[in-house]
Design a protein around this motif. Structure first.
Motif, PDB file in Angstrom:
ATOM      1  N   TYR A 261      25.224  38.474  38.102  1.00 51.11           N
ATOM      2  CA  TYR A 261      26.378  39.368  38.220  1.00 51.11           C
ATOM      3  C   TYR A 261      26.968  39.774  36.875  1.00 51.11           C
ATOM      4  N   GLU A 262      26.094  39.832  35.871  1.00 52.36           N
ATOM      5  CA  GLU A 262      26.458  40.513  34.630  1.00 52.36           C
ATOM      6  C   GLU A 262      26.107  41.992  34.791  1.00 52.36           C
ATOM      7  N   LEU A 263      26.534  42.810  33.838  1.00 47.71           N
ATOM      8  CA  LEU A 263      26.173  44.231  33.881  1.00 47.71           C
ATOM      9  C   LEU A 263      25.031  44.504  32.915  1.00 47.71           C
ATOM     10  N   LEU A 264      24.109  45.320  33.365  1.00 51.25           N
ATOM     11  CA  LEU A 264      23.062  45.851  32.506  1.00 51.25           C
ATOM     12  C   LEU A 264      23.401  47.329  32.316  1.00 51.25           C
ATOM     13  N   VAL A 265      23.575  47.721  31.052  1.00 49.81           N
ATOM     14  CA  VAL A 265      23.951  49.120  30.799  1.00 49.81           C
ATOM     15  C   VAL A 265      22.966  49.757  29.826  1.00 49.81           C
ATOM     16  N   CYS A 266      22.839  51.068  29.941  1.00 53.97           N
ATOM     17  CA  CYS A 266      22.094  51.861  28.969  1.00 53.97           C
ATOM     18  C   CYS A 266      23.116  52.684  28.209  1.00 53.97           C
ATOM     19  N   LEU A 267      22.932  52.759  26.908  1.00 54.75           N
ATOM     20  CA  LEU A 267      23.887  53.579  26.147  1.00 54.75           C
ATOM     21  C   LEU A 267      23.258  54.042  24.841  1.00 54.75           C
ATOM     22  N   PRO A 268      23.679  55.225  24.369  1.00 56.71           N
ATOM     23  CA  PRO A 268      23.169  55.715  23.097  1.00 56.71           C
ATOM     24  C   PRO A 268      23.562  54.742  21.978  1.00 56.71           C
ATOM     25  N   ALA A 269      22.669  54.600  20.989  1.00 58.93           N
ATOM     26  CA  ALA A 269      22.913  53.642  19.903  1.00 58.93           C
ATOM     27  C   ALA A 269      24.260  53.879  19.218  1.00 58.93           C
ATOM     28  N   GLU A 270      24.666  55.137  19.127  1.00 59.72           N
ATOM     29  CA  GLU A 270      25.911  55.426  18.399  1.00 59.72           C
ATOM     30  C   GLU A 270      27.161  54.987  19.173  1.00 59.72           C
ATOM     31  N   GLU A 271      27.008  54.605  20.429  1.00 57.64           N
ATOM     32  CA  GLU A 271      28.161  54.117  21.202  1.00 57.64           C
ATOM     33  C   GLU A 271      28.268  52.592  21.172  1.00 57.64           C
ATOM     34  N   LEU A 272      27.305  51.945  20.554  1.00 59.17           N
ATOM     35  CA  LEU A 272      27.261  50.481  20.639  1.00 59.17           C
ATOM     36  C   LEU A 272      28.500  49.818  20.038  1.00 59.17           C
ATOM     37  N   ASP A 273      28.899  50.282  18.857  1.00 58.55           N
ATOM     38  CA  ASP A 273      30.046  49.648  18.209  1.00 58.55           C
ATOM     39  C   ASP A 273      31.305  49.765  19.057  1.00 58.55           C
ATOM     40  N   GLU A 274      31.529  50.953  19.586  1.00 63.57           N
ATOM     41  CA  GLU A 274      32.720  51.164  20.404  1.00 63.57           C
ATOM     42  C   GLU A 274      32.649  50.319  21.683  1.00 63.57           C
ATOM     43  N   ALA A 275      31.476  50.262  22.268  1.00 63.59           N
ATOM     44  CA  ALA A 275      31.306  49.448  23.485  1.00 63.59           C
ATOM     45  C   ALA A 275      31.611  47.983  23.181  1.00 63.59           C
ATOM     46  N   ARG A 276      31.086  47.503  22.059  1.00 58.37           N
ATOM     47  CA  ARG A 276      31.330  46.098  21.694  1.00 58.37           C
ATOM     48  C   ARG A 276      32.799  45.848  21.397  1.00 58.37           C
ATOM     49  N   ARG A 277      33.423  46.832  20.750  1.00 63.20           N
ATOM     50  CA  ARG A 277      34.844  46.695  20.434  1.00 63.20           C
ATOM     51  C   ARG A 277      35.660  46.541  21.722  1.00 63.20           C
ATOM     52  N   ARG A 278      35.333  47.389  22.691  1.00 67.50           N
ATOM     53  CA  ARG A 278      36.075  47.325  23.958  1.00 67.50           C
ATOM     54  C   ARG A 278      35.846  45.993  24.684  1.00 67.50           C
ATOM     55  N   LEU A 279      34.616  45.511  24.656  1.00 64.14           N
ATOM     56  CA  LEU A 279      34.345  44.251  25.358  1.00 64.14           C
ATOM     57  C   LEU A 279      34.882  43.046  24.594  1.00 64.14           C
ATOM     58  N   ALA A 280      35.009  43.192  23.278  1.00 68.38           N
ATOM     59  CA  ALA A 280      35.577  42.089  22.499  1.00 68.38           C
ATOM     60  C   ALA A 280      37.000  41.802  22.972  1.00 68.38           C
ATOM     61  N   ALA A 281      37.695  42.855  23.367  1.00 69.17           N
ATOM     62  CA  ALA A 281      39.058  42.666  23.881  1.00 69.17           C
ATOM     63  C   ALA A 281      39.040  41.827  25.158  1.00 69.17           C
ATOM     64  N   LEU A 282      37.898  41.784  25.822  1.00 67.27           N
ATOM     65  CA  LEU A 282      37.754  40.970  27.032  1.00 67.27           C
ATOM     66  C   LEU A 282      37.049  39.649  26.722  1.00 67.27           C
ATOM     67  N   GLU A 283      36.804  39.417  25.440  1.00 68.67           N
ATOM     68  CA  GLU A 283      36.080  38.217  24.991  1.00 68.67           C
ATOM     69  C   GLU A 283      34.706  38.118  25.636  1.00 68.67           C
ATOM     70  N   LEU A 284      34.074  39.266  25.763  1.00 73.58           N
ATOM     71  CA  LEU A 284      32.771  39.316  26.414  1.00 73.58           C
ATOM     72  C   LEU A 284      31.768  39.933  25.448  1.00 73.58           C
TER      73      LEU A 284
END
Lengths: 321, 321
Positions: A261-284
């Motif tokens: 029950y984790e998420l598997l996502v596809c995303l353009p490489a240039e969105e990775l930093d922003e995606a990680r930043r958002r999930l860091a706020a969730l400690e994930l």
């Protein structure tokens, strides 16, 4: 046996009309009346958990209640939807107060933690099974589907993998310590709702990992076209998994084990930093495990690792919406 | 056994995205994505039909499919809602093609007849049971609830009563003629969706008759307060009921039999003509059977007629929303 109405009144806080929750009329009339948010899509998923098929007969009732709801909420997470309401159909062969008390506590505690209102349901006599319908809302342009992945997109997963399979193995080996980290992953998975909402708009495609990384990646490829190259050595492994199953077994559980029950996502490489930043706020954490390719098929995974993990479920895999 | 995906593809036409149906994304992703009509309330009901509890194990599969959906749609009818979408959870111990073929035909034919789109569902291994979630829409001011009845309101019923109980008795006596009128009433009840929509705005309260006229009237009184005076001799009896059960048995089946899925509505006397005019367009009679009273309790029904009909269902009565 208590009547259905007694049981509902006793164990399931009826949803009283409450403007904030969007429940205009809850348990006690022919239908629940809900007020959807204007302009949103309604995301709906149904899943049934059958005793002896989807969970062990001796699983703690609190975990059964939590898990039955969690697996459905996980589908909302994979669409990037915000959970709003749920409905529960409980089929019971006998009603033991202690069991129902634990079951409803597990179910309702997760409702509260995720902002999901139990707006109705029914209780019938039959072999133990729990049907859950969850309803969430998502902006039309933000919904993540399985079909938007494009060649070159990164393939990434939230959290850690293999805990579902590792926890089941521990359970089957007789482990009963409620704070055992693998058992917790298996018995009370946390649906990644906040992560799904955070990734909506960044990810091109998403799925929740219920059938195993390889199988669920297959669903993405089926809808998006193309293939994927995976780097199995990058897979984030659940805490305690290597100790329990060894390096090889842990990797295989993460690839094919399911029930994570984790998420598997596809995303353009240039969105990775922003995606990680958002999930860091969730400690994930968000871990890149591969990339979508134009060529069909999945490369990078040795044939021996592609199959073989037996997890606790019936012949047909769990629910689709 | 086929896989879940095979079964869904084979027997249940997947709901393809279709703007008119409001299905943005149907079977095959994590969730169905629906587009609710702005400004409407969403009416939702879930009901589970368990083999051997809610229908006989040897009931024709087509009837099982029809009936499982019909009992849920009947709840939408009682709210005055228009049916939009449904989700089906099928639990199967074995999948026989002939059974599934008949079951899906019964289910999908009623979907089509009522404008309900099957937008998702799941299939699991377990004892035969069908969970159905139905979703409809209704204008906020038009929704009929159980709580709006007022002293002096007429109590009226659509169609004819007792057919559910009479049909079950016929089935249990070995009757198998598919065009037997009582059997048809029991096996393939017609949810009164058009009548519900037509009466919304006129009726002050409504309920569908699933547990029996007296029990369902009780639900109205519980929510509306006050009591009712009934005139049992005015009850419209299903075709063939007196011949099958005798005058007394027929009256009792109509009062307490259940499984009729007609609507019981309360409405001011001055709305009766308009209500009848609207239902005449549907070729459906509306019969006044009593009146709401300020005094609590139900008068007019001899004690001997209040109980005693055994119908085919488990200890806890059927679903609430």
């Amino acid at each position: 046996m208590h009547s259905e109405f007694d049981l509902i009144a006793r164990y399931f806080t009826p949803a009283t009309p409450d403007p904030e929750s969007g429940v205009v009329m809850g348990v006690g009339d022919d239908c629940a009346l809900l007020a959807p948010t204007p302009g949103r899509r309604l995301a709906v998923s149904v899943d049934t958990s059958v005793c002896g098929v989807h969970f062990p007969p001796d699983a703690p009732p609190e975990a059964v209640g939590h898990r039955a709801l969690a697996v459905s909420l996980s589908d909302l997470a994979a669409m990037g939807a915000r959970a709003r309401w749920c409905f529960m159909s409980l089929s019971l062969d006998e009603s033991e107060d202690a069991w129902l008390e634990g079951f409803s506590r597990g179910f309702l505690t997760l409702c509260e933690a995720t902002g999901t209102r139990l707006a109705g349901g029914d209780i019938t006599r039959g072999e133990l099974a729990i049907g859950v319908t969850v309803m969430g809302e998502v902006a039309p342009e933000a919904a993540m589907t399985r079909g938007g992945g494009r060649p070159g997109d990164l393939v990434a997963v939230t959290g850690a993998l293999g805990g579902g399979a590792g926890g089941l193995a521990a359970w089957q080996a007789g482990e009963r310590d409620p704070v055992h980290p693998l058992l917790q992953r298996y018995l009370t998975p946390r649906p990644r709702l906040a992560a799904g909402e955070a990734l909506a708009g960044l990810a091109t495609a998403a799925v929740d990992i219920s059938d195993g990384l390889l199988a669920d990646l297959g669903h993405i490829l089926e809808h998006s076209g193309g293939g994927a190259h995976l780097e199995p050595e990058t897979l984030p492994l659940a805490e305690g998994l290597v100790a329990a199953l060894g390096e090889e077994g842990a990797r295989q559980a993460a690839l094919t084990g399911g029930d994570d029950y984790e998420l598997l996502v596809c995303l353009p490489a240039e969105e990775l930093d922003e995606a990680r930043r958002r999930l860091a706020a969730l400690e994930l954490p968000l871990t890149v495990v591969g990339r979508l390719t134009r060529a069909p098929g999945v490369s990078g995974v040795p044939a021996a690792q592609r199959t073989g993990w037996q997890h606790f479920r019936g012949a047909p895999p769990g629910g689709t919406s």
